[in-house]
Design a protein around this motif. Sequence first.
Motif, PDB file in Angstrom:
ATOM      1  N   ARG A 112       7.922  32.166 -39.032  1.00  0.00           N
ATOM      2  CA  ARG A 112       7.644  30.982 -39.843  1.00  0.00           C
ATOM      3  C   ARG A 112       6.509  31.313 -40.803  1.00  0.00           C
ATOM      4  O   ARG A 112       5.646  32.138 -40.510  1.00  0.00           O
ATOM      5  CB  ARG A 112       7.264  29.787 -38.961  1.00  0.00           C
ATOM      6  N   LYS A 117      11.854  22.049 -33.060  1.00  0.00           N
ATOM      7  CA  LYS A 117      11.528  23.461 -32.856  1.00  0.00           C
ATOM      8  C   LYS A 117      12.702  24.144 -32.151  1.00  0.00           C
ATOM      9  O   LYS A 117      12.561  24.664 -31.053  1.00  0.00           O
ATOM     10  CB  LYS A 117      10.251  23.614 -32.027  1.00  0.00           C
ATOM     11  N   GLU A 124       8.305  19.387 -28.167  1.00  0.00           N
ATOM     12  CA  GLU A 124       8.420  18.723 -29.472  1.00  0.00           C
ATOM     13  C   GLU A 124       9.822  18.906 -30.020  1.00  0.00           C
ATOM     14  O   GLU A 124      10.418  19.972 -29.904  1.00  0.00           O
ATOM     15  CB  GLU A 124       7.432  19.334 -30.469  1.00  0.00           C
ATOM     16  N   PHE A 135       8.026  35.394 -34.795  1.00  0.00           N
ATOM     17  CA  PHE A 135       8.286  33.960 -34.987  1.00  0.00           C
ATOM     18  C   PHE A 135       8.796  33.715 -36.401  1.00  0.00           C
ATOM     19  O   PHE A 135       9.656  32.874 -36.613  1.00  0.00           O
ATOM     20  CB  PHE A 135       7.045  33.129 -34.714  1.00  0.00           C
ATOM     21  N   PHE A 187      12.684  27.752 -30.335  1.00  0.00           N
ATOM     22  CA  PHE A 187      11.992  28.058 -29.087  1.00  0.00           C
ATOM     23  C   PHE A 187      12.661  27.362 -27.921  1.00  0.00           C
ATOM     24  O   PHE A 187      13.136  26.238 -28.031  1.00  0.00           O
ATOM     25  CB  PHE A 187      10.523  27.602 -29.157  1.00  0.00           C
ATOM     26  N   ASP A 240      -1.123  26.784 -27.267  1.00  0.00           N
ATOM     27  CA  ASP A 240       0.087  27.254 -26.605  1.00  0.00           C
ATOM     28  C   ASP A 240      -0.287  28.264 -25.532  1.00  0.00           C
ATOM     29  O   ASP A 240      -1.006  29.232 -25.811  1.00  0.00           O
ATOM     30  CB  ASP A 240       1.022  27.919 -27.620  1.00  0.00           C
TER      31      ASP A 240
END
Length: 153
Positions: free
Chosen positions: A141, A74, A71, A139, A77, A49
Amino acid sequence: MTPPNDPDLVATLQALAKVMQDARDDWWIIGSAAVALHDGHPGTVADVDVITSRRDLDALYQALPLADTPEEGKPMFLSERFGRWSELSLNVEFMTGLKLRVGNEWEPVQPITRVPAKLGAHTLFMPDKRELIEILTRFGREKDLRRAASLAQ
């Protein structure tokens, strides 16, 4: 920095460094590849990224076969412009104006610090370790929290 031991990641990072050597603005590797460059434990590195400027991403669109296809899956984002370079061992995802959804708001993700990482004759750039931990923590996650924890050790 110890060079990553994944040959696909090394080859991808070397190719990235070559195409970014003429960048006019600052750029950063974030995510799992940056964790690997900081000698953390990134887990699986599925792609690289890169946050870059709109001007440099426009130039990359002229020089590389990029696809503007983020993608699916997601939804947290969003970027103003996106480009996926998929002819390398690992995909490289270029983003400008990256934003993270926090509740109902979109917050910018824009590194401030910028540290070089040498990979052979090539130079790559990423946020410093402290800032990368902050980004990964934002983030939120599970995989990002594990990566952040590996850098904090």
